[in-house]
Write an enzyme that holds these catalytic residues in place. Sequence first.
Site, PDB file in Angstrom:
ATOM      1  CG  LEU A   1       8.692   3.191   4.729  1.00  0.00           C
ATOM      2  CD1 LEU A   1       8.263   1.745   4.242  1.00  0.00           C
ATOM      3  CD2 LEU A   1       7.067   3.185   5.610  1.00  0.00           C
TER       4      LEU A   1
ATOM      5  CD  GLU B   1      10.477   2.148  10.639  1.00  0.00           C
ATOM      6  OE1 GLU B   1      10.232   3.611   9.961  1.00  0.00           O
ATOM      7  OE2 GLU B   1      10.218   1.397   9.940  1.00  0.00           O
TER       8      GLU B   1
ATOM      9  CE1 TYR C   1       0.282   2.326   3.985  1.00  0.00           C
ATOM     10  CE2 TYR C   1       0.618  -0.084   4.421  1.00  0.00           C
ATOM     11  CZ  TYR C   1       0.914   1.704   5.093  1.00  0.00           C
ATOM     12  OH  TYR C   1       1.460   1.136   6.073  1.00  0.00           O
TER      13      TYR C   1
ATOM     14  CE  LYS D   1       3.672   3.370   3.577  1.00  0.00           C
ATOM     15  NZ  LYS D   1       3.356   3.568   4.396  1.00  0.00           N
TER      16      LYS D   1
END
Length: 288
Positions: free
Chosen positions: A205, A181, A35, A149
Amino acid sequence: MAIYPIMMSQSKFIHRDSLNYPYEERGLQFGDGIYEVIRIYNGEYYLLKEHVDRLFRSAEAIKLILPFTKKKLISLLQTLIEKNKMTVDGKVYLQITRGSSPREHEFPVETPVNTYAYTQNLPRKHHLLENGVSTITQRDIRWENCYIKSLNLLPNVLAKQEAKEQGCYEAILHKNGLITECSSANVYLVKSNKIYTFPATKRILHGCVRMRVKKFTADLNIPFIEEGFNLEDIPAADELFLSSTTSEIMPIIQVDGKQIGDGKPGKISKQLQEAYEKDAKLISSTIN
């Protein structure tokens, strides 16, 4: 405002009220899909090419063959916001799965992918951008391929919910004390006018806004050091901030109930916010 999910594998646009979601869908049953969330300002996409490039990288990583070129996808996404008459700030959610087929772990044969996208209004978070947010820390229990992702976000969901239950905006994740993160953002520490953040490996990511932050720092002659920092470094930080498509460049003023710096957004965070607004061509700003 009418919202039109886009079924690009069928090359047509469908009103959301007419959408029938198949129960044997690999995204639903396996999380077998990818996505993107793409920001819209004043009816225009921001970092569209970067998001499409990342989508194709994610597809390649999970061996998902997409039925369109990057150019065709960009054209379809432009049509989507035109059909929805998007003229304000918002976002597009885009999801592609390996399709609908009887539930077996192996990839289905000759099954078309399912592609969904829709628009949603999303005003900027002016108050939070001006004043900063509070966060918590959580152990990073995600898999080792966070650069993809993918739809497999349960660990992220649990971390974000824990932050919410503690009255905080985000959860900063760590593996054995090393900060990676946040649950849905990249995170940065400022010390002695230098920015530190985890390197763009498979363990995080590769945020589209993160890439922009790196460019902004080069333009501003601020050292951008891609090295992870530790939990024990946080209390001594001059500033902390996070970045994402929906959070932009967001100052962090508190972690686990402890104040960062003077408890206000710092100089470098503000400089980067200003650079972001200029880059996104935002009409006005309440950030000083």
